[in-house]
Design a protein around this motif. Sequence first.
Motif, mmCIF file in Angstrom:
data_model
loop_
_atom_site.group_PDB
_atom_site.id
_atom_site.type_symbol
_atom_site.label_atom_id
_atom_site.label_comp_id
_atom_site.label_asym_id
_atom_site.label_seq_id
_atom_site.Cartn_x
_atom_site.Cartn_y
_atom_site.Cartn_z
ATOM 1 N N ILE A 1 1.828 3.506 4.471
ATOM 2 C CA ILE A 1 0.475 3.532 5.029
ATOM 3 C C ILE A 1 -0.276 2.247 4.682
ATOM 4 O O ILE A 1 -0.896 1.613 5.547
ATOM 5 N N GLU A 2 -0.215 1.840 3.414
ATOM 6 C CA GLU A 2 -0.965 0.663 2.977
ATOM 7 C C GLU A 2 -0.407 -0.624 3.570
ATOM 8 O O GLU A 2 -1.170 -1.523 3.956
ATOM 9 N N ALA B 1 -1.341 -0.882 7.278
ATOM 10 C CA ALA B 1 -2.769 -1.181 7.430
ATOM 11 C C ALA B 1 -3.083 -2.648 7.150
ATOM 12 O O ALA B 1 -4.018 -3.216 7.711
ATOM 13 N N PRO C 1 -2.562 -6.077 10.195
ATOM 14 C CA PRO C 1 -1.958 -4.769 10.467
ATOM 15 C C PRO C 1 -0.649 -4.927 11.236
ATOM 16 O O PRO C 1 -0.476 -5.888 11.989
ATOM 17 N N THR D 1 0.748 -2.401 13.256
ATOM 18 C CA THR D 1 0.885 -1.517 14.416
ATOM 19 C C THR D 1 1.002 -2.333 15.703
ATOM 20 O O THR D 1 0.205 -3.233 15.951
ATOM 21 N N SER E 1 -1.039 4.108 14.280
ATOM 22 C CA SER E 1 -0.404 4.482 13.011
ATOM 23 C C SER E 1 -1.400 5.232 12.139
ATOM 24 O O SER E 1 -1.852 4.710 11.109
ATOM 25 N N PRO F 1 -2.934 7.394 9.239
ATOM 26 C CA PRO F 1 -2.422 7.568 7.869
ATOM 27 C C PRO F 1 -2.165 9.033 7.534
ATOM 28 O O PRO F 1 -2.909 9.664 6.789
#
Length: 327
Positions: A278-279, A282, A289, A291, A297, A299
């Motif tokens: 996740i981190e 991001a 990012p 994505t 995406s 979290p």
Amino acid sequence: MLTRRRLAALASAAMLPATAVRAEERWPTKLLRVLVGSAPGSSVDAPVRAVCQRLSERFGVSIVVENKVGAAGTIAASEALRAPADGYTLLIGTNGELVNGEFLWRNSGRTFPYDPAKDFVPVALVQRGAGMLVVRPGLGVNSLAELVAKAKANPGKLTIGSGGVGSTVHLVAELFNREAGIDTLIVHYRGSPPTLMAIRSGDIDMMFATPFEIIDFVKQKDMIPLAVSHTQRIPMYPDVPTFAELGLPNVINLPFVTFCVRSGTPDHVVRTLNQAVIEEIAGGPGKPPLTSPGRESPPLTPEQLAAFITHERERWADIILKAKIAT
């Protein structure tokens, strides 16, 4: 009588279990294998490699991405199941490995080689994204309502392209036919590129495409986007409505890419990987990012991700089994 030396020895012994537990919970401490059932450079492989590069830097270990192509991802999944449940062999799960494959095999009378709902734990979402229904300009329609009216007036005459039997675009085409109450002829190709060529040449009338692969065609007016198969509009095409806005709320298709581990993998491994993915997706200072355009995406926790995939299994099982689609 306890001497000072004896007290020190007892204190050290008392600390050993806690120290051992902390050592066991350090993950990862060695090379990670990531098994991908798609070809190198594919829409699944590329974003996974980008995330793995950042994870390697974050954890300070090597990560090897291995492409095990074939049998709709079951080769990669079966190999992942043969590895220990220690978090050092990861599977990249998609609709093929975790949702559609089991039901497509069932319709053909074959036994699927594993239980997607029990043998794997979805850990962290890489990305998911909607498709867009586009038509060729020469079809003479500029809205979903006009397309549905034309299809109802010409049952079995309009054609919709598919990237192959059992693919996500095939299944969403079946879903669209059912929800709209129309009968279009589904024409199968080997993947997205030849399907795109077919609609541009006029060999087919429409197709579901990923937003980023058609952006130039839309700009050049080689294709007309009519609707998005998501619950909300997407930033790349803010003027294109969702199917729900147009009266077909069940036409939703969100193909996904996610990290998975074998069931039985320690929970701290699942939590560590979830947070890390996740981190890293991001981004942050100096790291944009990851994505892809037209994708998302969110979290999601492992529990939220599992619930999403369970819902997808229920939706697509209904389509596959009722339409008797088999591979």
